[in-house]
Each structure stands twice: as structure tokens, then as C-alpha cells.
Motif scaffolding. Structure first.
Motif, PDB file in Angstrom:
ATOM      1  N   ILE A   1       0.864  -1.306  -0.060  1.00 50.31           N
ATOM      2  CA  ILE A   1      -0.076  -0.024   0.009  1.00 50.31           C
ATOM      3  C   ILE A   1       0.903   1.257   0.019  1.00 50.31           C
ATOM      4  N   LEU A   2       0.360   2.179  -0.583  1.00 53.04           N
ATOM      5  CA  LEU A   2       0.901   3.642  -0.605  1.00 53.04           C
ATOM      6  C   LEU A   2      -0.145   4.294   0.103  1.00 53.04           C
ATOM      7  N   ALA A   3       0.263   5.606   0.768  1.00 50.06           N
ATOM      8  CA  ALA A   3      -0.675   6.287   1.392  1.00 50.06           C
ATOM      9  C   ALA A   3      -0.205   7.819   1.327  1.00 50.06           C
ATOM     10  N   ARG A   4      -1.419   8.738   1.034  1.00 48.41           N
ATOM     11  CA  ARG A   4      -0.964  10.251   1.217  1.00 48.41           C
ATOM     12  C   ARG A   4      -1.978  10.642   2.164  1.00 48.41           C
ATOM     13  N   VAL A   5      -1.952  12.056   2.584  1.00 48.47           N
ATOM     14  CA  VAL A   5      -2.584  12.630   3.553  1.00 48.47           C
ATOM     15  C   VAL A   5      -2.868  13.906   3.148  1.00 48.47           C
ATOM     16  N   LYS A   6      -4.004  14.392   3.604  1.00 49.77           N
ATOM     17  CA  LYS A   6      -4.406  15.860   3.577  1.00 49.77           C
ATOM     18  C   LYS A   6      -4.141  16.520   4.720  1.00 49.77           C
ATOM     19  N   CYS A   7      -3.577  17.533   4.630  1.00 47.79           N
ATOM     20  CA  CYS A   7      -3.218  18.418   5.917  1.00 47.79           C
ATOM     21  C   CYS A   7      -4.294  19.268   6.345  1.00 47.79           C
ATOM     22  N   GLY A   8      -4.339  19.869   7.414  1.00 53.34           N
ATOM     23  CA  GLY A   8      -5.418  20.804   7.820  1.00 53.34           C
ATOM     24  C   GLY A   8      -5.354  22.057   7.098  1.00 53.34           C
ATOM     25  N   ASN A   9      -4.368  22.699   6.489  1.00 52.48           N
ATOM     26  CA  ASN A   9      -4.402  23.809   5.510  1.00 52.48           C
ATOM     27  C   ASN A   9      -4.884  23.445   3.950  1.00 52.48           C
ATOM     28  N   GLY A  10      -5.093  22.178   3.809  1.00 51.80           N
ATOM     29  CA  GLY A  10      -5.536  21.714   2.760  1.00 51.80           C
ATOM     30  C   GLY A  10      -4.413  21.084   1.637  1.00 51.80           C
ATOM     31  N   ARG A  11      -3.226  21.258   2.061  1.00 53.95           N
ATOM     32  CA  ARG A  11      -2.246  20.501   1.379  1.00 53.95           C
ATOM     33  C   ARG A  11      -2.444  19.093   1.149  1.00 53.95           C
TER      34      ARG A  11
ATOM     35  N   PHE B   1       2.282  10.343  -2.417  1.00 54.75           N
ATOM     36  CA  PHE B   1       2.220   8.889  -1.937  1.00 54.75           C
ATOM     37  C   PHE B   1       3.341   8.377  -1.159  1.00 54.75           C
ATOM     38  N   TYR B   2       3.413   7.723  -0.121  1.00 58.84           N
ATOM     39  CA  TYR B   2       4.474   7.087   0.595  1.00 58.84           C
ATOM     40  C   TYR B   2       4.192   5.878   0.652  1.00 58.84           C
ATOM     41  N   ASP B   3       5.160   5.049   0.226  1.00 52.63           N
ATOM     42  CA  ASP B   3       5.204   3.608   0.214  1.00 52.63           C
ATOM     43  C   ASP B   3       5.247   2.943   2.051  1.00 52.63           C
ATOM     44  N   VAL B   4       4.122   2.385   2.240  1.00 47.88           N
ATOM     45  CA  VAL B   4       3.962   2.318   3.509  1.00 47.88           C
ATOM     46  C   VAL B   4       4.530   0.984   4.031  1.00 47.88           C
ATOM     47  N   THR B   5       4.383   0.032   2.995  1.00 43.42           N
ATOM     48  CA  THR B   5       4.651  -1.486   3.446  1.00 43.42           C
ATOM     49  C   THR B   5       6.455  -1.470   3.178  1.00 43.42           C
ATOM     50  N   ARG B   6       6.919  -0.885   2.189  1.00 38.38           N
ATOM     51  CA  ARG B   6       8.291  -1.155   1.720  1.00 38.38           C
ATOM     52  C   ARG B   6       9.426  -1.148   3.083  1.00 38.38           C
ATOM     53  N   PRO B   7       9.227  -0.595   4.105  1.00 38.60           N
ATOM     54  CA  PRO B   7      10.131  -0.332   5.211  1.00 38.60           C
ATOM     55  C   PRO B   7      10.104  -1.617   6.085  1.00 38.60           C
ATOM     56  N   TYR B   8       8.924  -2.176   6.085  1.00 36.94           N
ATOM     57  CA  TYR B   8       8.780  -3.403   6.951  1.00 36.94           C
ATOM     58  C   TYR B   8       9.150  -4.491   6.181  1.00 36.94           C
ATOM     59  N   VAL B   9       9.079  -4.664   4.793  1.00 36.30           N
ATOM     60  CA  VAL B   9       9.758  -5.627   3.839  1.00 36.30           C
ATOM     61  C   VAL B   9      11.329  -5.821   4.127  1.00 36.30           C
ATOM     62  N   ALA B  10      11.734  -4.462   4.079  1.00 32.17           N
ATOM     63  CA  ALA B  10      13.204  -4.269   4.082  1.00 32.17           C
ATOM     64  C   ALA B  10      13.681  -4.800   5.635  1.00 32.17           C
ATOM     65  N   ARG B  11      12.997  -4.481   6.385  1.00 33.35           N
ATOM     66  CA  ARG B  11      13.338  -5.021   7.858  1.00 33.35           C
ATOM     67  C   ARG B  11      13.318  -6.529   7.905  1.00 33.35           C
ATOM     68  N   THR B  12      12.250  -7.180   7.286  1.00 32.87           N
ATOM     69  CA  THR B  12      12.206  -8.459   7.278  1.00 32.87           C
ATOM     70  C   THR B  12      13.296  -9.276   6.654  1.00 32.87           C
ATOM     71  N   GLN B  13      13.647  -8.665   5.375  1.00 33.00           N
ATOM     72  CA  GLN B  13      14.752  -9.183   4.671  1.00 33.00           C
ATOM     73  C   GLN B  13      16.003  -9.073   5.443  1.00 33.00           C
TER      74      GLN B  13
ATOM     75  N   ALA C   1      -6.997  13.913   6.724  1.00 30.74           N
ATOM     76  CA  ALA C   1      -7.801  12.784   6.060  1.00 30.74           C
ATOM     77  C   ALA C   1      -6.546  11.882   5.349  1.00 30.74           C
ATOM     78  N   VAL C   2      -6.947  10.583   5.180  1.00 31.07           N
ATOM     79  CA  VAL C   2      -5.827   9.695   4.504  1.00 31.07           C
ATOM     80  C   VAL C   2      -6.412   9.088   3.313  1.00 31.07           C
ATOM     81  N   GLN C   3      -5.711   8.777   2.452  1.00 30.74           N
ATOM     82  CA  GLN C   3      -6.122   7.867   1.146  1.00 30.74           C
ATOM     83  C   GLN C   3      -5.039   6.949   0.956  1.00 30.74           C
ATOM     84  N   VAL C   4      -5.644   5.438   0.705  1.00 37.71           N
ATOM     85  CA  VAL C   4      -4.742   4.549   0.629  1.00 37.71           C
ATOM     86  C   VAL C   4      -4.778   3.918  -1.057  1.00 37.71           C
ATOM     87  N   ARG C   5      -3.667   3.542  -1.495  1.00 37.05           N
ATOM     88  CA  ARG C   5      -3.720   3.314  -2.925  1.00 37.05           C
ATOM     89  C   ARG C   5      -3.094   1.949  -2.590  1.00 37.05           C
ATOM     90  N   ILE C   6      -3.779   0.875  -3.142  1.00 34.94           N
ATOM     91  CA  ILE C   6      -3.232  -0.745  -3.137  1.00 34.94           C
ATOM     92  C   ILE C   6      -2.846  -1.038  -4.512  1.00 34.94           C
TER      93      ILE C   6
END
Length: 175
Positions: free
Chosen positions: A33-43, A47-59, A136-141
Motif C-alpha cells: 500500500i501507498l498512502a497520502r494525507v491531507k493536512c489541515g491547511n488543504g495541502r 504517496f508514501y510507500d507504507v509497506t516497503r520499510p517493513y519488507v526491508a526489515r524482514t529481509q 484525512a488519509v487515502q490508501v492506494r493498493i
């Protein structure tokens, strides 16, 4: 051999011991999954790769690997894999009526829970964005289908990647 045949006649096909017992669907894709967020100011962030750091740690830690990445891949599988009985019945109805059959309430609930989990998990990994106050958060699978085993020695072989953007979720409700 006669003893083996007697046992096999009782246990098969329900308890047959072959590779299917351990690996009915060999690894054929990479999910995350990738995820992005909306900030309070509308920005809106990228997308940030949420799963890649865990895969790297597992390896990196082969003896005592974290199983966190399985939470994500299992949830994606839950979203992606319908109940086989319901799928068969749905396909029969589609053939009869020539129109799609809506999801059952239990299927909608299961999907909603999976989407909420992915949003919460993503927010837990994005603590530094928006000064820690995303609205807010949006997830991209993503699912990257790997080239077939017959092409594994072909360096030019590429798989297909498909994406699904889930709806934006309020950070308060998801977090």
C-alpha cells in the motif's frame, strides 16, 4: 503399497498430501500500500510507500523477522479475494440476468473493516507529516503480478501492476 492405497482411499481428496497442502497458490505477485494525507491547511502530500520499510526489515532480520507486513498483505488479500461460494453464485446470477449482482451486507462490512484497517495502519506510519495532524488519509493498493515462472530467466520479462485508490477517510475516524 497396499496399506498406502487403503489410507489414500479414505483421506483423498480431502486430506491429500501433495504440494497443494502447503502452497496451493505459489507466490505470483507483490502486494503493498501507498498512502497520502491531507493536512489541515488543504495541502495534499505525495504517496508514501507504507509497506516497503517493513519488507526491508524482514529481509534484514532473517532469524526473528517482524510479521507486520503480513497484516497488510493479508488485508489486501481479504479485499481482493471473494468467498468462493459467493463468487460462484454471483457468476451464475450474472449469467442469468446479464447484470452485476451487488455485494451482500456481510461483504460490504468486511470490505469496510479492511479499508479502515489499511487507513489506520497507514496513519500509524505517517506520524511526521502535517506536523502530526493530518485531516484525512487515502490508501492506494498496488498489486504487481510477477512474470510467470517460465519467464524467470528472461531479464526483459515484466509483470503487470494494478492500482486501486480507496476513498479518502477522515483521519479522526481512521486513526
Amino acid at each position: 503399497m497396499r496399506y498406502y492405497d487403503e489410507i489414500t482411499s479414505v483421506t483423498e481428496p480431502y486430506l491429500s498430501q501433495n504440494w497443494m497442502l502447503f502452497a496451493p497458490d505459489p507466490l505470483s505477485d507483490d502486494r503493498g500500500i501507498l498512502a497520502r494525507v491531507k493536512c489541515g491547511n488543504g495541502r495534499v502530500t505525495g504517496f508514501y510507500d507504507v509497506t516497503r520499510p517493513y519488507v526491508a526489515r524482514t529481509q534484514h532480520d532473517r532469524f526473528f523477522p517482524s510479521r507486520v507486513d503480513r497484516l497488510v498483505s493479508g488485508t489486501i488479500t481479504q479485499l481482493d479475494t471473494p468467498d468462493p461460494v459467493l463468487e460462484r453464485l454471483r457468476n451464475q446470477e450474472v449469467e442469468k440476468k446479464k447484470r452485476p449482482v451487488p455485494l451482500l451486507p456481510a461483504e460490504k462490512s468486511s470490505r469496510n473493516k479492511a479499508e479502515t484497517f489499511l487507513a489506520r495502519f497507514s496513519l500509524s506510519q505517517l506520524t511526521d507529516v502535517c506536523e502530526g495532524q493530518p485531516s484525512a488519509v487515502q490508501v492506494r493498493i498496488y498489486v504487481h503480478e510477477l512474470p510467470s515462472w517460465s519467464q524467470r530467466k528472461d531479464s526483459s520479462a515484466r509483470g503487470n501492476t494494478r492500482f486501486e485508490d480507496l476513498k479518502w477517510r477522515n483521519a479522526g475516524a481512521a486513526g
